[in-house]
Motif scaffolding. Structure first.
Motif, PDB file in Angstrom:
ATOM      1  N   ALA A  11      -3.514   0.685 -15.916  1.00 32.48           N
ATOM      2  CA  ALA A  11      -3.097   1.942 -16.532  1.00 32.48           C
ATOM      3  C   ALA A  11      -3.981   3.083 -16.066  1.00 32.48           C
ATOM      4  CB  ALA A  11      -3.139   1.809 -18.056  1.00 32.48           C
ATOM      5  N   TYR A  12      -5.290   2.825 -15.944  1.00 34.80           N
ATOM      6  CA  TYR A  12      -6.214   3.852 -15.469  1.00 34.80           C
ATOM      7  C   TYR A  12      -5.881   4.252 -14.040  1.00 34.80           C
ATOM      8  CZ  TYR A  12     -10.615   5.991 -14.036  1.00 34.80           C
ATOM      9  OH  TYR A  12     -11.557   6.845 -13.543  1.00 34.80           O
ATOM     10  N   GLY A  13      -5.556   3.276 -13.213  1.00 32.00           N
ATOM     11  CA  GLY A  13      -5.203   3.581 -11.828  1.00 32.00           C
ATOM     12  C   GLY A  13      -3.956   4.443 -11.734  1.00 32.00           C
ATOM     13  N   ARG A  73      -9.153  -4.060  -5.473  1.00 27.33           N
ATOM     14  CA  ARG A  73      -8.800  -3.486  -6.766  1.00 27.33           C
ATOM     15  C   ARG A  73     -10.050  -3.090  -7.556  1.00 27.33           C
ATOM     16  NH1 ARG A  73      -5.271  -6.574 -11.474  1.00 27.33           N
ATOM     17  NH2 ARG A  73      -5.378  -4.906 -13.038  1.00 27.33           N
ATOM     18  N   GLY A  74     -10.067  -1.828  -8.009  1.00 23.71           N
ATOM     19  CA  GLY A  74     -11.169  -1.327  -8.811  1.00 23.71           C
ATOM     20  C   GLY A  74     -12.404  -0.939  -8.030  1.00 23.71           C
ATOM     21  N   GLU A  75     -12.390  -1.070  -6.707  1.00 25.62           N
ATOM     22  CA  GLU A  75     -13.557  -0.759  -5.889  1.00 25.62           C
ATOM     23  C   GLU A  75     -13.494   0.670  -5.358  1.00 25.62           C
ATOM     24  OE1 GLU A  75     -16.164  -2.466  -5.493  1.00 25.62           O
ATOM     25  OE2 GLU A  75     -15.630  -4.486  -6.145  1.00 25.62           O
ATOM     26  N   VAL A 119      -6.553   1.106  -6.370  1.00 25.00           N
ATOM     27  CA  VAL A 119      -5.799   1.034  -7.618  1.00 25.00           C
ATOM     28  C   VAL A 119      -5.341  -0.397  -7.859  1.00 25.00           C
ATOM     29  CG1 VAL A 119      -3.778   1.897  -8.861  1.00 25.00           C
ATOM     30  CG2 VAL A 119      -5.058   3.422  -7.352  1.00 25.00           C
ATOM     31  N   SER A 120      -4.889  -1.056  -6.821  1.00 22.53           N
ATOM     32  CA  SER A 120      -4.518  -2.463  -6.857  1.00 22.53           C
ATOM     33  C   SER A 120      -4.941  -3.064  -5.525  1.00 22.53           C
ATOM     34  CB  SER A 120      -3.014  -2.629  -7.095  1.00 22.53           C
ATOM     35  OG  SER A 120      -2.273  -2.181  -5.965  1.00 22.53           O
ATOM     36  N   GLY A 358     -13.398  -6.800  -0.494  1.00 23.65           N
ATOM     37  CA  GLY A 358     -13.245  -7.955  -1.369  1.00 23.65           C
ATOM     38  C   GLY A 358     -12.898  -9.230  -0.629  1.00 23.65           C
ATOM     39  N   ARG A 359     -13.518  -9.442   0.533  1.00 25.19           N
ATOM     40  CA  ARG A 359     -13.210 -10.638   1.317  1.00 25.19           C
ATOM     41  C   ARG A 359     -13.783 -11.897   0.665  1.00 25.19           C
ATOM     42  NH1 ARG A 359     -14.487  -8.462   7.460  1.00 25.19           N
ATOM     43  NH2 ARG A 359     -12.491  -7.400   7.817  1.00 25.19           N
TER      44      ARG A 359
END
Length: 432
Positions: A11-13, A73-75, A119-120, A358-359
């Motif tokens: 939702a924040y994204g 995601r989130g980074e 965002v994702s 995110g590897r």
């Protein structure tokens, strides 16, 4: 009192995405705030962005092409892209029937601050803030007659954008693809990109287009072994501006690149790339009719296509490939004897990016940047090493490239076992 619950990450994204698009639409609809009137001056508009290289935020294996990998995601990622240009703006003037050339921009150093947010796992938001650190030249004064010279520093047009992975690339080290513990990986990937510039730059110093520019594109790349290739096809939709017959309007963008990893783990790669910007606006010729005052601009049937090539070296040795360093240089591609405006003689570029991908090359849930054994599936919190298998016996062990399977058993020998040694007779005491 307990505060309101914090919105979930998706939702924040979505809220961040909506706010970004809204701000972009509002800013993009407005003309440049600084010297906005100069954009409407016939024949002498200075609302031309002299630097046609627009680096994308996020991860990339190229200096001029957009990458296909998006932030995890989130980074949050950030970077610094600095480029030196030689004579990107040359004005052709005529005085008394004699043609001359003035270097409106002679030497220039620009830096772009790059920001990205995942965002994702497929959608990334981007922001690019370019500035001019130093420049020399005459500016537009040889044509406009302005007394003020070229400003040595200044702001350029701010850009917002997003990237969506249509065919995502697996989040693994390229060298780990195909190994037993690595997740399945495709050899090619495709990402859709879209950017909008807001006219925040100085329109009197060739640092702004004066109005919003819409730039959609498709970026693709292909990897096989140590080789990789990339391509980007896009548009830059903008209002046409004219400066003494040189007209810059909407353009296509076509870029190609190829590279080779020389060392494993992306420690050293060499890259060759080139791009061209075919301009849809027809160029004009400036004439001075006999018996008339002033000049006349008329179409001459010519079209320009600024183009450049570049060679570079790249390294991503730290944090599981998240920290990327790249440096290179190149020059213009001479499609004609007279270089068009916005086409520098040569260019040098330096890119430093932190792009958290995110590897997880072994699929054990421990990211490569934290995994002591990034190629062997292991356990989180293993005392012998984060992400190492239970068989690891000493701390900081590196099992990269080794198999986690137990060693094969030694086959039994066909020879008979050796006979047991005879038992010595028991000692007897002396008779009394």
């Amino acid at each position: 009192m307990r505060g309101s619950p914090r919105p979930s990450r998706p939702a924040y994204g979505r809220r961040v995405l909506l706010a970004t698009l809204t701000c972009t639409a509002v800013l993009g609809a407005l003309p440049g705030r600084a010297h906005a009137g100069s954009c409407a001056v016939p024949l002498t508009s200075t609302c031309i962005n002299d630097d046609n290289l627009w680096p994308h935020a996020g991860a990339s294996r190229f200096l001029t092409l957009g990458g296909t990998e998006t932030a995890a995601r989130g980074e949050v990622g950030f970077g610094l892209y600095t480029t030196y240009l030689s004579r990107p703006m040359v004005l052709v003037t005529s005085s008394g029937g004699v043609r001359g050339a003035d270097n409106a921009i002679d030497d220039q150093v620009n830096t772009s601050f790059l920001f990205s947010y995942g965002v994702s796992d497929r959608l990334e938001l981007d922001a690019i803030l370019p500035v001019t650190l130093s420049q020399t030249g005459t500016g537009a004064s040889p044509i406009t007659g302005a007394r003020t010279g070229l400003q040595t520093t200044g702001t350029r047009d701010f850009r917002f954008g997003l990237a969506y992975a249509l065919v995502p690339r697996s989040r693994v080290d390229p060298d780990a693809a195909g190994e037993p513990d690595a997740p399945p990986s495709s050899v090619w990937a495709l990402t859709a990109r879209g950017e909008i510039s807001a006219p925040t730059g100085d329109t009197s110093s060739f640092a702004s287009d004066g109005y919003a520019v819409w730039s959609p594109s498709l970026a693709a790349d292909y990897r096989r072994g140590g080789w990789f290739g990339g391509a980007e096809l896009g548009l830059r939709v903008r209002k046409t501006q004219e400066l003494q017959g040189a007209r810059i309007g909407s353009q296509a963008f076509v870029g190609l690149g190829v590279g080779r990893d020389l060392l494993r783990g992306e420690r050293l790669s060499v890259v060759a790339e080139a791009y061209v910007l075919p301009t849809f606006a027809e160029q004009h010729a400036i004439s001075e009719p006999a018996g008339a005052f002033g000049t006349v601009s008329s179409p001459d049937g010519k079209y320009i296509a600024p183009a450049e090539w570049m060679l570079s070296v790249r390294s991503a040795p730290l944090f599981g490939g998240d920290l990327q360093l790249q440096a290179g240089g190149g020059g213009s591609v001479p499609f004609s004897s007279e270089a068009p405006v916005t086409n520098p003689r040569f260019r040098f570029a330096l890119s430093i990016r932190y792009a958290p991908l995110g590897r997880d090359s072994d699929g054990d849930g421990v990211l490569d940047k934290d995994d002591v054994c990034p190629r062997v599936r292991g356990l989180a919190g293993n005392p012998a090493g984060e992400g190492c298998p239970p068989s690891a016996e000493r701390e900081q062990v590196d099992l990269t490239g080794t198999s986690s399977a137990p060693p094969p058993a030694v086959p039994p020998s066909s020879a008979p076992p050796p006979a047991a040694p005879p038992t010595p007779p028991a000692l007897q005491g002396n008779p009394r």
